[in-house]
Design a protein around this motif. Structure first.
Motif, short mmCIF file in Angstrom:
data_model
loop_
_atom_site.label_atom_id
_atom_site.label_comp_id
_atom_site.label_asym_id
_atom_site.label_seq_id
_atom_site.Cartn_x
_atom_site.Cartn_y
_atom_site.Cartn_z
N ARG A 179 54.62 29.07 31.91
CA ARG A 179 53.33 28.64 31.77
C ARG A 179 52.31 29.38 31.16
NH1 ARG A 179 52.47 24.48 35.71
NH2 ARG A 179 54.55 23.42 35.93
N PHE A 180 51.48 29.00 30.29
CA PHE A 180 50.44 29.56 29.49
C PHE A 180 49.21 29.19 30.07
CE2 PHE A 180 54.04 29.51 26.98
CZ PHE A 180 54.29 30.79 26.43
N GLY A 221 39.48 29.64 34.59
CA GLY A 221 39.90 29.58 36.08
C GLY A 221 41.52 28.84 36.17
N GLN A 222 41.81 28.54 35.02
CA GLN A 222 43.23 27.84 34.99
C GLN A 222 44.26 29.08 35.63
OE1 GLN A 222 44.79 26.97 31.14
NE2 GLN A 222 46.69 26.49 32.02
N TRP A 272 47.29 33.36 40.43
CA TRP A 272 47.79 32.07 40.18
C TRP A 272 47.75 31.53 38.45
CZ3 TRP A 272 42.73 33.21 40.93
CH2 TRP A 272 41.79 32.73 40.02
N ASP A 288 48.08 27.70 36.86
CA ASP A 288 48.35 26.35 37.23
C ASP A 288 48.53 26.07 38.55
OD1 ASP A 288 48.05 25.60 34.41
OD2 ASP A 288 50.25 25.30 34.02
N GLU A 289 49.39 25.54 39.09
CA GLU A 289 49.57 25.30 40.68
C GLU A 289 50.58 26.28 41.15
OE1 GLU A 289 51.49 23.73 38.22
OE2 GLU A 289 53.37 23.13 38.95
N GLY A 342 57.12 25.76 40.51
CA GLY A 342 57.87 24.34 40.26
C GLY A 342 57.76 24.17 38.75
N VAL A 351 40.89 22.07 34.54
CA VAL A 351 41.57 23.15 35.62
C VAL A 351 41.88 22.63 37.03
CG1 VAL A 351 41.00 25.32 36.56
CG2 VAL A 351 40.18 24.94 34.38
N ARG A 366 45.26 21.15 36.09
CA ARG A 366 46.15 22.26 35.82
C ARG A 366 46.82 22.68 37.26
NH1 ARG A 366 49.65 24.24 32.17
NH2 ARG A 366 49.12 23.31 29.91
N ARG A 367 45.72 23.00 37.95
CA ARG A 367 46.00 23.73 39.25
C ARG A 367 46.60 22.78 40.29
NH1 ARG A 367 41.64 28.34 40.65
NH2 ARG A 367 43.33 28.56 42.31
N ALA A 368 46.71 21.51 39.91
CA ALA A 368 47.15 20.40 40.87
C ALA A 368 48.61 20.11 40.28
CB ALA A 368 46.34 19.20 41.05
N GLY A 369 49.19 20.94 39.07
CA GLY A 369 50.60 20.72 38.59
C GLY A 369 50.63 19.71 37.61
N ARG A 418 50.78 18.95 33.96
CA ARG A 418 50.68 19.82 32.51
C ARG A 418 50.18 19.03 31.54
NH1 ARG A 418 55.46 21.19 30.31
NH2 ARG A 418 54.54 22.99 29.61
N LEU A 475 47.67 27.93 23.45
CA LEU A 475 48.49 28.30 24.23
C LEU A 475 49.26 27.22 24.73
CD1 LEU A 475 46.57 30.87 26.28
CD2 LEU A 475 48.36 31.38 24.68
N THR A 476 48.66 25.80 24.93
CA THR A 476 49.25 24.81 25.56
C THR A 476 49.49 23.67 24.60
OG1 THR A 476 47.14 24.03 26.42
CG2 THR A 476 48.30 25.52 27.73
N PRO A 492 55.98 18.94 36.37
CA PRO A 492 56.95 19.42 37.49
C PRO A 492 56.95 18.64 38.61
CG PRO A 492 54.56 20.49 37.35
CD PRO A 492 54.66 19.59 36.20
N ARG A 493 57.80 18.75 39.36
CA ARG A 493 58.07 18.04 40.79
C ARG A 493 56.84 17.89 41.70
NH1 ARG A 493 63.92 19.36 42.91
NH2 ARG A 493 65.05 18.18 41.30
#
Lengths: 219, 399, 801
Positions: free
Chosen positions: B160-161, B167-168, B179, B181-182, B204, C76, C79-82, C84, C108-109, C191-192
């Motif tokens: 991941r990047f 805050g990512q 952290w 992402d998730e 994951g 964000v 992203r933080r919930a998965g 992508r 980056l993404t 992701p899963r």
């Protein structure tokens, strides 16, 4: 062995259901180096006979043998090869290739036959009085000059047989005489046999033999 | 809408993904950009690095191998590790944005109820384009996460990047949380405990996931001189400490189904600004849990002149820590395997004569290749010989 | 033997360079136009394929906000919930007076980042400077550089024209929109166990990837159109080749006979003639490919503009030499030559060594040919008619057009023969009678050229009528729709509100232009909200409507949809339209919406805002007295610091729209003109061919006492008359073609039907052009005749064979 043998030759044109016989039971023998004149009225079949001898057309019955080769056994390509190697043709209408120069026309058959001899070609050109015109095109020549090119072309490959169909028919009398003189001279020199179709009995008289064709038969 | 035709007059909907002529990245595992390895990608990496200096993230591993010059150059404005700087916690568990690079590196040797071995890796890298932090997209910090699960016959990884400042991704000291992402490494420590004493780690990807609980039964271990770890004879160094005493339990979510596992883990936290000497082309790093209760961390930095710099930390079964300077630790390749188109040593002889250690270290799965944007080898190992045990091996800079 | 024979055959061209030039030119033109079209199509398709390949990885689904912008925090959170996703901030920046679309990405993404990779020479790019760098195509890069921004600009050919890509941190600064995003790109390989979108970001809508796939579907008809035009050009070019090859065979009849008599076997002669033809075809084909490349290179920018303007297909076509269309071009040249020479070769195969009147006569039978042509032509027209009666769709449309053109071309000679026979019957005087009869006799030799002319004229009338009808409709529609005197675009919603408030008391009306991008029935659609205003009631171009249409829209009891939507979804007033979950409205009207590839809906603004709160409020139409427009615009710019392009008056919008329109049909027009030119050339060739056979016909008349000038004038007149008759027949054909294009093909291709307008003025011009072309083509032979020395005419009699 004679150069040319014709036995019981017959030919007819078919138009619809009508069958019009042109030649009937013609027999003829021509030796190497011999000159023969064939005369006859219009429609007597003399040109047809010449065409058959020249392997330009097929016949219905009988046989023509050239140097022992029966023409009936040859396919179109075989007949073409035979013409290329053994027969010189001179037509009334000269039939030169308009896009080739005089020199190129003169050498055409010899080159195609793979027998172009530069010395002989040069001599031919000179003797036919064409040297000055070598790079001109046929349209730029007079009728007599054009026919001289045609004669040269026919003899360039030194064929054993020269066929001439009214070669001077399109020329005036004086020109005609000069052209004929030249042709006979060259035929003599090359040792070719000559089969000449003409309507001129006077001309016919100058050759070794003279035959007359009447209604498809040798008189 | 007013009396105005939509197109082609003057406005269009946002064009999908900008220019439509751009080509297609190959869909490879859980990666956000194309895979790496060939020269073209090396160029790409170089560029991306120039764009955001992301390459610095793996400076100690792959960057040098990519031939990316300039990493060893002076650290303009960056803080530099200094001997005698006392580490203070919990603050030093967090990020150090004034240093160029930093990572939190967790590896675990696990086993399921049937006795099958597993290894997992969870890593968060930080790289700074310039020192300090800013908010939003203006932040000079970039983050990269790697996660992997390794079985004797399978190896899965993801990367991941993320950008700093929004805050990512990030690491905060109190309460401790790292952290991207998730994915997260979160402290669950109680009062009076060190923040790293109890952790939960999650990661994951489309084809695997894991959630593990970690509990430390020993103190933090400081490498080198109170956490000042020298990396070359010329004096390059980093701040480096570990928590090697984790007991682990949790669940691996694999394509064949969930697996309950238990085992041991090792966490490293290291930061620096000028890590490698210019002649150093890569390194081989070992973290070993020996069955007698002792632990060994040792690395050798391969030098182009053949004089490999080594360093090690030995931890006795009773938690005594001994720092061993250059030359005390020896690691020699015994066998190589063809992995990802290159020859990699997958069997080693590792010696620490002062402690009577002379062992053979074997890769559990020689194909533990991290085919990430900056590729390297990272996987579980077994130890036999004078001592037995398990551990992790990392190898970088092999072309 | 072969070499000598081939040289003899080729010697003909040396003596007839003009003929060679004609043949090669004909081949080159035919191949060239065809190749150009192929090259353009190949490039465009390659470009779609590339874009599509990206989609194949599922990378282009988007998340958009119902209210226009996405806060970075939401990114964000996702992203933080998965989830992508990769952020994009898009906006426009003005450099040297021209707008550049600025795309801010997170390298980056973003899947785009890899296309910005440095070339070898740039390895030393300063990392710190990279964050102050714009990536753009060559032209855009130049424009930005010339604006002196102080930013580093790096050229990347992959970046679409008019676009620049930058780090999102730089983009938010340049656009002055910190902390906001335009949309998020959904990356592949999620992701899963990811939570559903609604749970994480309820304000966002997912728009599935569609662009390139849609582009391929939408533009299929466009490419088919181009291909059809290319084929038509090729066919017209082939007429030239046919004419020249026929002439060359005719003229060399004597030569062929002589060669045969001398001893060249017939099959060998055929093979050599074939080899000659193939060599010429390769030469002409190669030249044609070069020509085609040049034409394609000239047309490509316009094609790209067309595709962008008409379909929103973002193609960045660069022209590459692809083996595909080079091989296809050469293949077509060879095939075409063989096709054109088939008759000549067939005759050559059958050529008797001895010329006899009988053999010559057998090769031609005028009456039979005409009868056959008439029957085939009628059959072809019948097929066209039944196809259009029985089938729908683009292919049916093209089959209809092809059948129509082919049938008409085949019917041309019998039709002309009939007209000439009629003329002969009505003619007074022997010369006139002779002229009619003689013209009729000449018909077989000219018919191919006349067919070429017919097709070219019909295509010209048809395509011209279509384009002009389109333009007339479009212009009228623009007048209806562009009613506001001034169009204003704000930079932010807040500024939009301020502008609105400032304008309100100063003008007749401020009409907000607000829309939400969404999906209806799974397809992308835009829903616009309008306020109830006389402007709409009076001017909006409705094609169909229910009673009280505007009242029902105003009270949110009905929705308007554009014609494309109505046709594609089969909706008509009265049908229910599901706009969003739990929101259905009956369709109360259908409006024309030319130039827009997408589905569009209009509802009351309040109703839209209820469902899509926070739809961007940045664009307004302003109704104001025309004489106040200029001061008002200046005032707006001054007060709000708006760039020039944000305040546009009606005239400018119209001019811009029409400019795009003209560009759209530039390609069609260019191909059309080329085709007509080729047809003119075909007539010239045919007349030159006939010329060689004319003398024997004319000489007797000359001998009978007609002067050469008179004969020459008659020749000229005859050519002009034939062209005129052909034009008369081309007119109904062209109009049928126009009808097919407007009523069948356009509906399929674009989703809208246009009324057909007639432009008799254009026909007159075209007719005059056709006559002029025929006169010019006949002028050379006529001039020759005029100058022919009597001796040459005499020779005709001397040479008569």
């Amino acid at each position: 062995m004679p150069l040319l043998e014709i036995e019981h030759l017959a030919k007819a044109y078919v138009t619809g259901e009508e069958r019009q016989p042109v030649l009937e039971d013609v027999d003829l023998v021509l030796d190497a180096g011999e000159t023969l004149a064939l005369t006859g009225e219009s429609g007597s079949g003399k040109s047809t006979l010449l065409h058959l001898v020249g392997a330009l057309d097929g016949f219905d019955a009988g046989e023509i043998r050239l140097a022992g080769t029966p023409l009936s056994g040859l396919d179109e390509a075989g007949r073409a090869r035979l013409r290329l190697a053994s027969i010189g043709l001179v037509f009334q209408q000269f039939n030169l290739v308009p896009s080739l120069t005089v020199a190129q026309n003169l050498a055409l058959q010899a080159r195609m036959a793979g027998r172009a001899d530069p010395d002989w070609l040069a001599e031919l050109g000179q003797r036919l009085g064409l040297s000055r015109f070598a790079d001109r095109y046929p349209q730029q020549l007079s009728g007599g000059q054009q026919q001289r090119v045609a004669i040269g072309r026919a003899l360039a490959a030194r064929p054993p047989l020269l066929l001439a169909d009214e070669p001077t028919g399109n020329l005036d009398e004086t020109t005609s005489d000069r052209v004929l003189e030249l042709m006979l001279e060259l035929v003599d020199d090359t040792g070719a046999a000559l089969f000449l179709v003409t309507h001129s009995r006077q001309l016919a008289g100058r050759l070794d033999r003279h035959l007359h064709l009447s209604r498809g038969r040798i008189a | 809408m007013n009396a105005r035709p939509k197109a082609p007059v003057w406005e269009r909907r946002p064009r999908r993904e900008g220019p439509g002529t751009l080509g297609s990245p190959r869909p490879v595992r859980d990666r956000e950009v194309a895979p790496t390895g060939d020269p073209a990608h090396a160029r790409l990496q170089k560029h991306l690095a120039t764009l955001l200096a992301v390459l610095l993230l793996t400076a100690w591993s792959a960057a040098q191998a990519q031939g990316f010059a300039g990493l060893g150059t002076a650290a303009e404005g960056f803080a530099v590790p200094e001997p005698g700087r006392a580490l203070a916690f919990p603050a030093d568990h967090g990020a150090h944005p004034d240093y160029r690079i930093e990572w939190w590196y967790l590896t675990a040797n696990l086993r399921d109820g049937d006795g099958r071995d597993y290894g997992i890796q969870w890593t968060l890298f930080r790289s700074a384009l310039s020192p300090g932090e800013a908010t939003g997209w203006q932040s000079p910090q970039a983050w990269m996460g790697h996660a992997a699960v390794t079985l004797p016959d399978d190896h899965r990884f993801a990367e991941r990047f993320g950008r700093g400042g929004i805050g990512q991704a990030g690491v905060q000291a109190r309460p401790f949380r790292a952290w991207i992402d998730e994915w997260a490494l979160t402290s669950r420590a109680g009062p009076g405990q060190d923040a790293l004493d109890r952790l939960r780690v999650t990661a994951g990807s489309p084809d695997f996931a894991y959630t593990l609980d970690l509990e430390a039964h020993g103190p933090l271990v400081f490498h080198g001189e109170d956490g000042y770890s020298v990396k070359s004879e010329a004096g390059q160094a980093s701040h480096y400490y570990s928590q090697p005493f984790y007991r682990v339990s949790g669940t691996l979510d694999l394509p064949q189904g969930p697996v309950e596992v238990t085992g041991q883990a090792w966490l490293d936290h290291e930061w620096s600004s000028q890590p490698l000497a210019e002649t150093q082309e890569g390194w081989d790093w070992f973290s070993l849990h020996l069955d007698d209760g002792s632990r060994l961390m040792g690395f050798r930095l391969r030098d182009t002149d053949g004089d490999h710099y080594t360093s090690a930390t030995w931890i006795s079964p009773v938690r005594q820590v001994e720092t061993l300077s250059h030359g005390a630790f020896r690691a020699e390749p015994l066998e190589t395997d063809r992995v990802a188109g290159r020859a990699l040593p997958t069997r080693w002889r590792v010696r620490l004569p002062v402690r009577g250690i002379d062992v053979t270290v074997d890769a559990v799965n020689p194909d533990s290749w991290m085919g990430t944007r900056y590729p390297y080898w990272e996987g579980p190992v077994t130890v036999t010989g004078s001592h037995t045990g398990r551990g992790y091996l990392e190898m970088t800079g092999y072309e | 033997m072969n070499g000598v024979a081939l040289a003899t055959l080729l010697s003909h061209w040396r003596r007839h360079p003009l003929q060679l030039f004609t043949l090669i030119t004909g081949l080159a033109l035919a191949t060239g136009l065809w190749t150009a079209v192929q090259a353009i199509n190949a490039e465009a398709r390659a470009s779609y394929a590339e874009a599509e390949a990206q989609l194949a990885a599922g990378r282009q689904a988007l998340l958009v906000a119902r209210d226009g912008t996405i806060p970075v925090d939401q990114y964000v959170t996702l992203r933080r919930a998965g989830w992508r996703v990769s952020p994009v901030l898009e906006g426009e920046v003005e450099y040297n007076g021209a707008a550049v679309t600025l795309l801010g990405i997170d390298p980056l993404t973003s899947p785009l980042a890899r296309h910005l990779a440095p070339t070898d020479g740039e390895a030393g790019l300063d990392p710190l400077a990279a964050r102050r760098t714009l990536f753009a195509g060559p032209a855009t890069a130049e424009r930005i550089r010339s604006a002196g921004t102080g930013l580093q600009v790096v050229v990347r050919d992959a970046v679409a024209p008019g676009t620049a890509i930058a780090d999102i941190g730089l983009a938010e600064t340049l656009l002055d929109r910190p902390g906001t995003l335009s949309h998020l790109v959904v990356l592949s390989a999620q992701p899963r166990g990811r939570p559903p979108l609604d749970a994480v970001a309820p304000g966002l809508t997912r728009i599935e990837a569609s662009g390139a796939h849609d582009a391929r579907r939408l533009t299929r008809s466009f490419h088919l159109n181009l291909t059809a035009l290319g084929l038509l050009s090729f066919a017209v070019g082939l007429f030239i080749v046919q004419g020249t090859v026929g002439l060359a065979f005719e003229q060399r009849r004597g030569m062929f006979r002589t060669l045969r008599a001398i001893g060249l076997p017939a099959r060998r002669l055929l093979a050599i003639a074939l080899a000659e033809l193939l060599a010429l075809a390769l030469l002409g084909g190669a030249l044609g490919i070069a020509l085609g490349y040049a034409i394609a290179a000239a047309l490509v920018p316009d094609v790209a503009a067309t595709l962008r303007g008409l379909y929103g297909a973002a193609v960045d076509i660069g022209l590459a030499l692809r083996p595909g269309w080079i091989a296809a071009g050469l293949g077509m040249a060879l095939l075409g030559t063989l096709l054109a020479a088939a008759q000549g070769l067939w005759r050559l195969r059958r050529l008797p060594v001895l010329a006899t009147a009988r053999a010559e006569a057998a090769t031609r039978s005028n009456a039979t040919t005409l009868r056959f042509q008439a029957l085939a032509g009628l059959a072809s027209l019948g097929l066209a008619g039944s196809v259009i009666a029985g089938l729908d769709g683009l292919v049916a449309g093209f089959v209809f057009v092809a059948g129509l053109l082919l049938g008409a071309a085949l019917l041309l000679p019998p039709a002309l023969a009939g007209m000439l026979a009629l003329g002969a019957r009505l003619a007074r005087g022997p010369v006139a009678q002779w002229a009619w009869a003689d013209t009729r006799e000449q018909l077989p030799g000219l018919s191919l050229a006349l067919m070429a002319l017919l097709l070219a004229l019909a295509a010209n009338i048809g395509v011209g009528t279509m384009v002009s009808s389109f333009k007339q409709t479009f212009t009228g529609w623009l007048d209806q729709r562009l009613v506001s005197e001034l169009y204003v675009t704000a930079e932010t919603d807040a500024q939009g509100q301020a502008i609105h408030d400032w304008l309100e008391p100063r003008v007749d009306a401020v009409l907000p232009i607000r829309h939400a991008d969404t999906r209806i029935d799974g397809r992308p659609a835009a829903i616009y909200g309008i306020v109830d205003h006389e402007t709409y009631r009076r001017h909006w171009p409705l094609l169909a409507s229910a009673p009280r249409v505007w009242d029902r829209v105003a009270t949110a009891e009905g929705a308007l949809i554009n014609e494309q939507f109505a046709r594609r979804a089969g909706l008509a007033p009265g049908d229910a339209l599901p706009l969003a979950p739990g929101w259905r409205l009956p369709v109360v009207g259908v409006y024309s919406d030319y130039g827009n590839p997408d589905r569009q809906v209009i509802v009351a603004l309040d109703a839209l805002l209820e469902r899509f709160p926070g739809v961007a409020n940045r664009q307004f139409g302003v109704r104001v007295a025309p004489d106040r427009v200029e001061t008002l615009a200046a005032g707006l710019r001054d007060r709000f610091g708006l760039p020039a392009r944000s305040v546009i008056d009606q005239a400018a919008v119209k001019a811009h729209s029409l400019a795009i329109f003209d560009k759209t049909f530039l390609v069609t027009g260019a191909l059309n003109v080329l085709t007509l030119g080729v047809a003119g050339f075909a007539i010239l060739t045919s007349l030159l061919t006939l010329w060689t056979m004319r003398l024997p016909r004319l000489a007797p008349l000359w001998a009978l006492g007609l002067t050469r000038p008179r004969l020459a004038a008659m020749e000229l007149l005859r050519s002009v008359a034939l062209a005129g008759l052909t034009f008369l027949l081309a007119l109904p054909l062209g109009l049928s073609l126009a009808w097919a294009l407007l009523a069948i093909i356009n509906v399929e291709a674009f989703g809208w039907r246009l009324p057909m307008f007639l432009f008799p003025g254009d026909w007159l011009t075209l007719g005059a052009l056709a006559l002029l072309a025929a006169a010019l083509a006949a002028a050379l032979p006529a001039w020759r005749l005029y100058r022919t020395p009597p001796a040459e005419l005499l020779e005709v009699f001397a040479d008569e064979r």
